[in-house]
Write a protein that holds these residues in place. Structure first.
Motif, mmCIF file in Angstrom:
data_model
loop_
_atom_site.group_PDB
_atom_site.id
_atom_site.type_symbol
_atom_site.label_atom_id
_atom_site.label_comp_id
_atom_site.label_asym_id
_atom_site.label_seq_id
_atom_site.Cartn_x
_atom_site.Cartn_y
_atom_site.Cartn_z
ATOM 1 N N ALA A 191 -8.600 -85.725 -54.858
ATOM 2 C CA ALA A 191 -8.881 -84.939 -53.662
ATOM 3 C C ALA A 191 -7.674 -85.027 -52.729
ATOM 4 O O ALA A 191 -6.861 -85.953 -52.828
ATOM 5 N N PRO A 192 -7.545 -84.062 -51.804
ATOM 6 C CA PRO A 192 -6.391 -84.071 -50.893
ATOM 7 C C PRO A 192 -6.547 -85.032 -49.726
ATOM 8 O O PRO A 192 -5.719 -85.046 -48.818
ATOM 9 N N LEU A 193 -7.599 -85.857 -49.748
ATOM 10 C CA LEU A 193 -7.928 -86.733 -48.627
ATOM 11 C C LEU A 193 -7.771 -88.197 -49.008
ATOM 12 O O LEU A 193 -7.948 -88.579 -50.168
ATOM 13 N N SER A 194 -7.494 -89.014 -48.010
ATOM 14 C CA SER A 194 -7.503 -90.461 -48.205
ATOM 15 C C SER A 194 -8.951 -90.943 -48.172
ATOM 16 O O SER A 194 -9.874 -90.196 -47.828
ATOM 17 N N GLY A 195 -9.153 -92.196 -48.515
ATOM 18 C CA GLY A 195 -10.493 -92.771 -48.468
ATOM 19 C C GLY A 195 -11.075 -92.786 -47.072
ATOM 20 O O GLY A 195 -12.302 -92.869 -46.899
ATOM 21 N N GLN A 196 -10.225 -92.680 -46.061
ATOM 22 C CA GLN A 196 -10.667 -92.654 -44.669
ATOM 23 C C GLN A 196 -10.920 -91.233 -44.165
ATOM 24 O O GLN A 196 -11.194 -91.018 -42.981
ATOM 25 N N GLY A 197 -10.794 -90.263 -45.058
ATOM 26 C CA GLY A 197 -11.108 -88.896 -44.680
ATOM 27 C C GLY A 197 -9.981 -88.151 -43.988
ATOM 28 O O GLY A 197 -10.213 -87.114 -43.360
ATOM 29 N N ARG A 198 -8.767 -88.639 -44.107
ATOM 30 C CA ARG A 198 -7.616 -87.959 -43.513
ATOM 31 C C ARG A 198 -6.836 -87.193 -44.581
ATOM 32 O O ARG A 198 -6.778 -87.617 -45.735
ATOM 33 N N VAL A 199 -6.241 -86.084 -44.175
ATOM 34 C CA VAL A 199 -5.429 -85.312 -45.118
ATOM 35 C C VAL A 199 -4.188 -86.136 -45.477
ATOM 36 O O VAL A 199 -3.511 -86.682 -44.593
ATOM 37 N N ARG A 200 -3.911 -86.218 -46.750
ATOM 38 C CA ARG A 200 -2.771 -87.009 -47.197
ATOM 39 C C ARG A 200 -1.467 -86.447 -46.629
ATOM 40 O O ARG A 200 -1.288 -85.241 -46.530
ATOM 41 N N GLU A 201 -0.568 -87.329 -46.277
ATOM 42 C CA GLU A 201 0.677 -86.918 -45.628
ATOM 43 C C GLU A 201 1.485 -85.984 -46.509
ATOM 44 O O GLU A 201 2.121 -85.040 -46.029
ATOM 45 N N ALA A 202 1.467 -86.200 -47.820
ATOM 46 C CA ALA A 202 2.205 -85.316 -48.719
ATOM 47 C C ALA A 202 1.651 -83.899 -48.675
ATOM 48 O O ALA A 202 2.400 -82.930 -48.839
ATOM 49 N N VAL A 203 0.352 -83.769 -48.438
ATOM 50 C CA VAL A 203 -0.279 -82.453 -48.340
ATOM 51 C C VAL A 203 0.148 -81.764 -47.048
ATOM 52 O O VAL A 203 0.508 -80.581 -47.035
ATOM 53 N N VAL A 204 0.124 -82.512 -45.956
ATOM 54 C CA VAL A 204 0.564 -81.960 -44.664
ATOM 55 C C VAL A 204 2.027 -81.536 -44.736
ATOM 56 O O VAL A 204 2.404 -80.452 -44.272
ATOM 57 N N ALA A 205 2.860 -82.371 -45.342
ATOM 58 C CA ALA A 205 4.289 -82.051 -45.457
ATOM 59 C C ALA A 205 4.498 -80.810 -46.316
ATOM 60 O O ALA A 205 5.382 -79.985 -46.032
ATOM 61 N N ALA A 206 3.698 -80.661 -47.370
ATOM 62 C CA ALA A 206 3.831 -79.488 -48.233
ATOM 63 C C ALA A 206 3.508 -78.208 -47.474
ATOM 64 O O ALA A 206 4.214 -77.204 -47.601
ATOM 65 N N ARG A 207 2.448 -78.238 -46.667
ATOM 66 C CA ARG A 207 2.130 -77.043 -45.876
ATOM 67 C C ARG A 207 3.253 -76.736 -44.900
ATOM 68 O O ARG A 207 3.596 -75.572 -44.695
ATOM 69 N N ARG A 208 3.840 -77.739 -44.303
ATOM 70 C CA ARG A 208 4.929 -77.523 -43.346
ATOM 71 C C ARG A 208 6.095 -76.788 -43.990
ATOM 72 O O ARG A 208 6.752 -75.967 -43.349
ATOM 73 N N ARG A 209 6.356 -77.063 -45.250
ATOM 74 C CA ARG A 209 7.507 -76.412 -45.890
ATOM 75 C C ARG A 209 7.118 -75.116 -46.599
ATOM 76 O O ARG A 209 7.952 -74.487 -47.253
ATOM 77 N N GLY A 210 5.853 -74.683 -46.474
ATOM 78 C CA GLY A 210 5.482 -73.362 -46.950
ATOM 79 C C GLY A 210 4.702 -73.304 -48.239
ATOM 80 O O GLY A 210 4.510 -72.214 -48.793
ATOM 81 N N VAL A 211 4.224 -74.443 -48.743
ATOM 82 C CA VAL A 211 3.339 -74.439 -49.909
ATOM 83 C C VAL A 211 1.986 -73.882 -49.483
ATOM 84 O O VAL A 211 1.495 -74.158 -48.386
ATOM 85 N N LEU A 212 1.362 -73.078 -50.357
ATOM 86 C CA LEU A 212 0.091 -72.428 -50.045
ATOM 87 C C LEU A 212 -1.048 -73.124 -50.781
ATOM 88 O O LEU A 212 -0.920 -73.489 -51.954
#
Length: 379
Positions: free
Chosen positions: A228-249
């Motif tokens: 899943a794209p989330l950590s065990g604490q329910g936060r979006v993984r940093e790699a996922v956030v970084a990917a969106r920042r650079r334009g991954v859909l």
């Protein structure tokens, strides 16, 4: 040019133009001719009174499997389009370079609705996906065909929009990321985006998104644990956030096992909505839990996304992912496709791929389809 079809009295929602109001839409010559309250209906041979309904740009389902008869997972595109209000079905890797020409000749070209395709880097595409036989095509490295895929993609740029690859325990097994690297070489060679499937680890969600480029699409993006794209604490993984920042859909790709309400609630609560909402419709999920594209859209409506945002995720956002700006819009001059939707209120049961049920208060259904400027639905 005289108007050939006018849709009158409906609420028109076109996120590409920031429109959400009751107005008229006119079509001529296979395209959107005009939009506005002042359109004259005099002399138009087909004026449709759509009061109480919603008109949106023709829906784009960014993840489907419609190589009917050529693969075991393919469904009939025309019937699916009628049921879902979809005017552009994007097949994602059903065919590879070894069987794409058959897909083009026997399915894409005769289809009454537009079919575009992500070409699989595997020679025969997804060839063994059924209730009784399940073989991950990316597990066999000998099937990876980058040279052939590049040639077929180059020769079919009018319908091929990108390169597909599936990685994960079930799709690539011990081959891990090697199929991804083969697909990436093809995508870079032909200058196209990739759509990447991810299932159970290995590889991990992070390993995949860290390699994706701007414009590439990660499908099954709101999948359940594991991967899943989330950590065990329910936060979006940093790699996922970084990917969106650079334009991954990030695409939904609901399918048989790739969408969870639990994940979707957490992603939306973290301010991370999907870029595109797609069904991943195929023979093993058309009778549930997916059913059709409008059911998939309804789930996000009931999870709290606004109607305009849900419509954007299956129109203008999908057109952007496809690099086809003439789609997903009702701006004059755009392709003359439109979907007429009915929005009902009540109590509706929805289910995800983990078996969790959601009691929703709204439901979208298709009430009509315009294809190439002409009323197409019902038959």
């Amino acid at each position: 040019m005289a108007h050939e079809l006018i849709l009158d009295g409906a609420r028109v929602i076109d996120p590409s133009a920031g429109i959400d109001r009751v107005t008229r839409v006119a079509f001529a010559g296979g395209r959107v001719a005009a939009l506005g309250e002042g359109i004259d209906t005099t002399g138009c041979p087909d004026v449709r009174d759509l009061r109480g309904l919603i008109v949106v740009p023709g829906l784009i389902d960014l993840h489907t499997h419609v190589y009917w008869g050529g693969t075991s997972l393919g469904i009939d595109a025309a019937q699916f389009a009628r049921d879902s209000g979809v005017t552009t079905a994007v097949d994602t890797g059903s065919a590879g370079p070894g069987n794409f020409l058959g897909f083009r000749k026997h399915v894409i070209e005769p289809s009454p609705v537009r079919i575009l395709a992500y070409l699989h880097v595997s020679f025969a595409g997804i060839f063994a996906f059924s209730k009784s036989i399940m073989v991950g095509e990316s597990e066999e490295i000998r099937l990876m065909a980058p040279a052939e895929a590049a040639a077929v993609a180059e020769a079919n740029r009018d319908v091929v929009v990108g390169i597909k690859v599936r990685v994960g325990l079930h799709a690539s097994g011990r081959s891990g990321l090697q199929p991804f690297e083969a697909a990436l070489q093809v995508a870079e060679e032909v200058g196209m985006p990739m759509m990447v499937h991810i299932d159970h680890p290995p590889p991990s969600y992070e390993e995949v998104v860290e390699r994706l480029r701007p414009g590439d699409v990660l499908t099954h993006a709101f999948r359940p644990f594991p991967n899943a794209p989330l950590s065990g604490q329910g936060r979006v993984r940093e790699a996922v956030v970084a990917a969106r920042r650079r334009g991954v859909l990030f695409d939904i790709g609901h399918g048989k096992g790739s969408f969870a309400f639990k994940t979707a609630r957490a992603m939306l609560a973290n301010g991370f909505p999907p870029d595109t909402i797609s069904s991943d419709i195929h023979t093993l999920c058309i009778d549930g839990p997916v059913f059709d594209q409008t059911t998939t859209l309804s789930k996000f409506l009931c999870l709290g996304m606004s109607l305009p945002d849900v419509i954007a995720a299956t129109t203008v956002n999908a057109a952007t992912a496809l690099r086809r700006p003439e789609l997903g819009s009702l701006r004059p001059g755009s392709v003359g496709d439109a979907t007429i939707l009915r929005l009902d209120e009540g109590r509706f049961d929805y289910v995800d791929t983990t078996g969790e049920h959601l009691a929703g208060d709204r439901r979208l259904t298709s009430a009509g389809v315009v294809v190439g400027g002409r009323w197409w639905h019902p038959a």
